[in-house]
Write a protein that holds these residues in place. Structure first.
Motif, short mmCIF file in Angstrom:
data_model
loop_
_atom_site.label_atom_id
_atom_site.label_comp_id
_atom_site.label_asym_id
_atom_site.label_seq_id
_atom_site.Cartn_x
_atom_site.Cartn_y
_atom_site.Cartn_z
N GLY A 26 -18.95 20.39 -1.55
CA GLY A 26 -19.86 19.95 -2.61
C GLY A 26 -20.52 18.61 -2.36
N THR A 27 -20.30 18.04 -1.16
CA THR A 27 -20.95 16.76 -0.85
C THR A 27 -22.46 16.91 -0.89
N LYS A 28 -23.15 16.07 -1.66
CA LYS A 28 -24.59 16.19 -1.83
C LYS A 28 -25.38 15.46 -0.75
N SER A 29 -24.80 14.36 -0.27
CA SER A 29 -25.48 13.57 0.76
C SER A 29 -24.46 12.67 1.44
N PHE A 30 -24.91 11.99 2.48
CA PHE A 30 -24.02 11.07 3.18
C PHE A 30 -23.51 9.98 2.25
N ASP A 31 -24.34 9.56 1.30
CA ASP A 31 -23.96 8.50 0.36
C ASP A 31 -23.30 9.06 -0.89
N ASP A 32 -22.63 10.21 -0.76
CA ASP A 32 -21.91 10.83 -1.88
C ASP A 32 -20.48 11.09 -1.41
N PRO A 33 -19.72 10.01 -1.14
CA PRO A 33 -18.45 10.17 -0.45
C PRO A 33 -17.26 10.49 -1.34
N SER A 34 -16.31 11.20 -0.75
CA SER A 34 -14.98 11.40 -1.33
C SER A 34 -14.03 11.68 -0.16
N LEU A 35 -12.75 11.48 -0.36
CA LEU A 35 -11.80 11.58 0.74
C LEU A 35 -11.36 13.02 1.00
N LEU A 36 -11.20 13.34 2.29
CA LEU A 36 -10.62 14.61 2.69
C LEU A 36 -9.09 14.53 2.56
N ILE A 37 -8.42 15.66 2.73
CA ILE A 37 -6.96 15.69 2.60
C ILE A 37 -6.29 14.84 3.67
N GLY A 38 -6.75 15.02 4.94
CA GLY A 38 -6.18 14.17 5.98
C GLY A 38 -5.82 14.87 7.28
N HIS A 39 -5.75 16.20 7.29
CA HIS A 39 -5.36 16.90 8.51
C HIS A 39 -6.55 17.51 9.24
N GLU A 40 -7.75 17.27 8.76
CA GLU A 40 -8.94 17.95 9.29
C GLU A 40 -9.23 17.58 10.76
N LYS A 41 -9.02 16.33 11.11
CA LYS A 41 -9.29 15.91 12.48
C LYS A 41 -8.39 16.66 13.47
N TYR A 42 -7.14 16.79 13.14
CA TYR A 42 -6.19 17.44 14.06
C TYR A 42 -6.42 18.95 14.10
N TYR B 70 -14.03 16.73 21.10
CA TYR B 70 -13.61 15.46 20.52
C TYR B 70 -13.86 15.49 19.01
N ALA B 71 -13.03 14.78 18.27
CA ALA B 71 -13.23 14.66 16.82
C ALA B 71 -12.87 13.23 16.42
N GLU B 72 -13.63 12.67 15.52
CA GLU B 72 -13.36 11.31 15.05
C GLU B 72 -13.50 11.24 13.53
N ASP B 73 -12.73 10.34 12.94
CA ASP B 73 -12.80 10.12 11.50
C ASP B 73 -13.82 9.04 11.17
N MET B 74 -14.37 9.14 9.97
CA MET B 74 -15.25 8.10 9.45
C MET B 74 -14.95 7.90 7.97
N ILE B 75 -14.84 6.65 7.56
CA ILE B 75 -14.65 6.32 6.15
C ILE B 75 -15.99 5.84 5.57
N VAL B 76 -16.39 6.43 4.45
CA VAL B 76 -17.58 5.97 3.71
C VAL B 76 -17.14 5.85 2.25
#
Length: 392
Positions: A77-93, A103-109
């Motif tokens: 449901g993310t509307k745009s890059f500037d509409d942030p909320s946190l993922l659960i945490g296991h998505e990168k792995y 390759y996969a990397e995390d980003m915090i917004v």
């Protein structure tokens, strides 16, 4: 008359069309000035509106364009890059264990609160990047380095936001979410569409500021192995993960742009300005061309009586329109570039983009506008009775 002489005569008549158009156009200087003013106004208005629209798109995609990702894993449901909320945490792995992922990397917004050194608060957008593990690095650093940003609670701020954030330069202290920080890096030209500052810091520091766990992120950026099928990897990720959407880079960029430019109405305002500018140009050029044609009806009737075809008369009017378009476009673009340059100096936070491609489209629009306007004059000429010249 022989066919050869007839063909030669026809060739001379055709060559005369630009000359007649030129003389008609410059015969009445006042009408010419009115026509050019209308075209110049239209070109300047449309150029600035298009430049603002393109500049707004670039601002919305500022961070996205600097992040080399084939796929983005975003909260559902993310509307745009500037509409942030946190993922659960296991998505990168989960992404790293998916076939085809290199390759996969995390980003915090995150939206955060900045407390100014002298008092007062300012909202901003915190960007946490994981360059220490090979991820996206901060860019456009004018002062400081990425090594300086690895100091405890260090951040990078764009110079254009110093006044908004109540700081004077590199080395100043402030607070983010009630935690003391130091500005160790200064960027140049990184602006957001929402006017909220982008502030960069390592992802570990960003997680501490927003209260996220050591594995949580807002987005996961996925790069694929060479030759991997994007759709296959995307489907595999969607099957393995829940509560997320997997978007291509272009999809996420376009979603962000569409949200801010159309859902909020900002883009519609710019598009309306462009349309109004084009309409003004068409109306003014149509009126002056029509008046010029009406004033020269007797001359056109004489040409018809002497054997000139209707297409020849139409060519004269169209050449007038094209000459008007070229002259008006040249003057309009000169004024538009001057206005853009002056605005960029006086209002550095305003981004107006002008590229050769946009300039070419504007020229095509100007020509089309003038040709469309010429249709009203052509319709008047098509009703000329050649015999009318003998009744004068």
């Amino acid at each position: 008359m022989s066919k050869r002489n007839a063909a030669a005569g026809k060739g001379k008549v055709i060559k005369m069309a630009p000359k007649i158009a030129y003389r008609n156009l410059f015969h009445d200087r006042m009408s010419l000035i009115v026509t050019l003013v209308g075209i110049v106004f239209s070109v300047v208005l449309v150029a600035i509106e298009v430049g603002l629209y393109k500049g707004s798109e670039n601002k919305i995609a500022t961070v996205l364009d600097k992040a080399p990702a084939d796929l983005w894993i975003v909260p559902y449901g993310t509307k745009s890059f500037d509409d942030p909320s946190l993922l659960i945490g296991h998505e990168k792995y989960a992404a790293l264990s998916t076939p085809g992922v290199q390759y996969a990397e995390d980003m915090i917004v995150s939206f955060s609160s900045w407390r100014k050194p002298a008092g007062g608060k300012k909202s901003f957008i915190l960007i946490g990047l994981d360059w220490q593990n090979g991820g996206t690095r901060p860019w456009s650093l004018e002062e400081g380095s990425v090594e300086d940003l690895q100091l405890p609670n260090a951040v990078a701020v764009d110079r254009s936001y110093f006044e908004d954030l109540g700081i004077e330069g590199r080395g100043d202290y402030a607070e983010i979410n009630n935690q003391r920080i130091q500005v160790t890096g200064v960027t140049k030209g990184i602006r957001s569409f929402t006017t909220l500052p982008y502030i960069f810091t390592p992802i570990t520091t960003a997680r501490k500021f927003v209260g996220a766990s050591a594995v949580q992120a807002t987005y996961v950026l996925v790069r694929l192995e060479k030759g991997a099928d994007v759709n296959a990897v995307r489907q595999a990720l969607e099957t393995r993960l829940t509560g997320v959407e997997v978007l291509t880079h272009d999809e996420f960029t376009r979603r962000s742009i569409n949200y801010w430019m159309f859902s909020t109405g900002a883009g519609l305002a710019l598009i309306t300005g462009m349309v109004l500018g084009a309409i003004v140009g068409v109306v003014i050029v149509a009126q002056t061309l029509y008046a010029s044609t009406k004033d020269h009806l007797n001359e056109f009737a004489t040409l018809r009586a002497l054997g000139a075809s209707a297409s020849y008369i139409h060519a004269v009017i169209l050449i007038q329109a094209l000459l008007s378009a070229v002259l008006g476009y040249a003057a309009g673009m000169l004024l538009a570039m001057l206005a853009i340059y002056r605005l960029s100096i006086r209002v550095p936070t305003l981004t107006i983009v002008m590229t050769p491609t946009i300039a070419a489209y504007l020229f095509a629009l100007t020509v089309g506008m003038c040709v469309f306007a010429a249709i009203t004059a052509i319709r008047k000429v098509t009703r000329i009775d050649p015999a009318g010249v003998f009744n004068r």
